[in-house]
Design a protein around this motif. Structure first.
Motif, PDB file in Angstrom:
ATOM      1  N   SER A 117       3.980 -11.012  15.860  1.00 33.62           N
ATOM      2  CA  SER A 117       3.922 -10.796  17.006  1.00 33.62           C
ATOM      3  C   SER A 117       4.541  -9.512  17.529  1.00 33.62           C
ATOM      4  CB  SER A 117       4.176 -12.052  17.766  1.00 33.62           C
ATOM      5  OG  SER A 117       3.363 -13.159  17.710  1.00 33.62           O
ATOM      6  N   THR A 123       3.764   0.494  20.104  1.00 32.20           N
ATOM      7  CA  THR A 123       3.303   0.046  18.937  1.00 32.20           C
ATOM      8  C   THR A 123       4.426  -0.030  17.807  1.00 32.20           C
ATOM      9  OG1 THR A 123       1.283   1.056  19.489  1.00 32.20           O
ATOM     10  CG2 THR A 123       1.630   0.832  17.132  1.00 32.20           C
ATOM     11  N   VAL A 150       1.076  -2.309  14.810  1.00 28.96           N
ATOM     12  CA  VAL A 150       0.694  -3.650  15.856  1.00 28.96           C
ATOM     13  C   VAL A 150       1.044  -2.738  17.358  1.00 28.96           C
ATOM     14  CG1 VAL A 150       0.966  -5.724  16.393  1.00 28.96           C
ATOM     15  CG2 VAL A 150       0.995  -5.035  14.070  1.00 28.96           C
ATOM     16  N   LYS A 154       0.244  -7.432  21.125  1.00 28.50           N
ATOM     17  CA  LYS A 154      -0.436  -7.963  20.149  1.00 28.50           C
ATOM     18  C   LYS A 154      -0.022  -8.582  18.777  1.00 28.50           C
ATOM     19  CE  LYS A 154      -3.743  -6.253  22.873  1.00 28.50           C
ATOM     20  NZ  LYS A 154      -4.777  -7.237  23.500  1.00 28.50           N
ATOM     21  N   THR A 155      -0.853  -9.047  18.003  1.00 29.13           N
ATOM     22  CA  THR A 155      -0.529  -9.496  16.809  1.00 29.13           C
ATOM     23  C   THR A 155      -1.413  -9.006  15.704  1.00 29.13           C
ATOM     24  OG1 THR A 155      -2.091 -11.206  16.812  1.00 29.13           O
ATOM     25  CG2 THR A 155      -0.139 -11.861  17.746  1.00 29.13           C
TER      26      THR A 155
END
Length: 180
Positions: A117, A123, A150, A154-155
């Motif tokens: 996560s 990013t 990522v 986000k995951t």
């Protein structure tokens, strides 16, 4: 095993007795009995030698396998340290990593899904060291997986795969995780 050995020894003794008495003109009960006794003794001696040889071979193989596994683990551990040690300005984010349930792929290697996560503002990529452990808690193998790019909030997922086939019940554990 003991019963099979007894049957084999008896069969060997009978064969030897038959062969020994067939070569002699003296077929008296005492000579047959003596020949059978000698044959049984010889068969028992051969059985002991075969058992000792098999035990020695098995012990040597077990020792070789243990040495090979230990060497493979040492090599994997050194490689994981090099990979993670090469990351500059990384953040320790072990708590941002979750592992799935270990399974086995078509090649017999242990695999586990790694989910990261990204709690950072931008990013990021992740390097995660996964230790595969036996039910006794001893480390069997270690691998590093990279989850790249990522997005913030986000995951991302990646599959960790052992370097070799692992036997028994295998558990997976996050050893280290670095976000960079």
């Amino acid at each position: 095993m003991r019963r099979t050995k007894g049957v084999l020894l008896t069969a060997a003794a009978i064969c030897c007795a038959t062969a020994l008495t067939g070569c002699s003109d003296d077929n008296t009960p005492s000579s047959v009995s003596s020949a059978a006794s000698k044959a049984a003794s010889a068969a028992e001696s051969l059985g002991r030698e075969a058992t000792a040889a098999a035990s020695s071979i098995a012990s040597g193989l077990a020792s070789d396998l243990a040495s090979e596994a230990s060497s493979a683990l040492a090599s994997a551990t050194a490689e994981a340290s090099r990979e993670l040690g090469g990351i500059k300005d990384g953040a320790d984010v072990k708590s941002d990593v979750k592992l799935g349930k270990p399974g086995t792929d078509q090649d017999g290697r242990t695999t586990v899904e790694v989910t990261v996560s990204n709690t950072a503002d931008g990013t990021k990529s992740f390097a995660v060291q996964v230790d595969f452990k036996g039910s006794d808690g001893n480390r069997l193998d270690t691998v590093v997986v990279t989850v790249s790019d990522v997005a913030a909030g986000k995951t991302g997922t990646q599959t960790a795969r052992s370097h070799r086939t692992l036997s028994g019940e295998v558990k997976a554990e996050v050893a280290r995780a670095v976000r960079y």
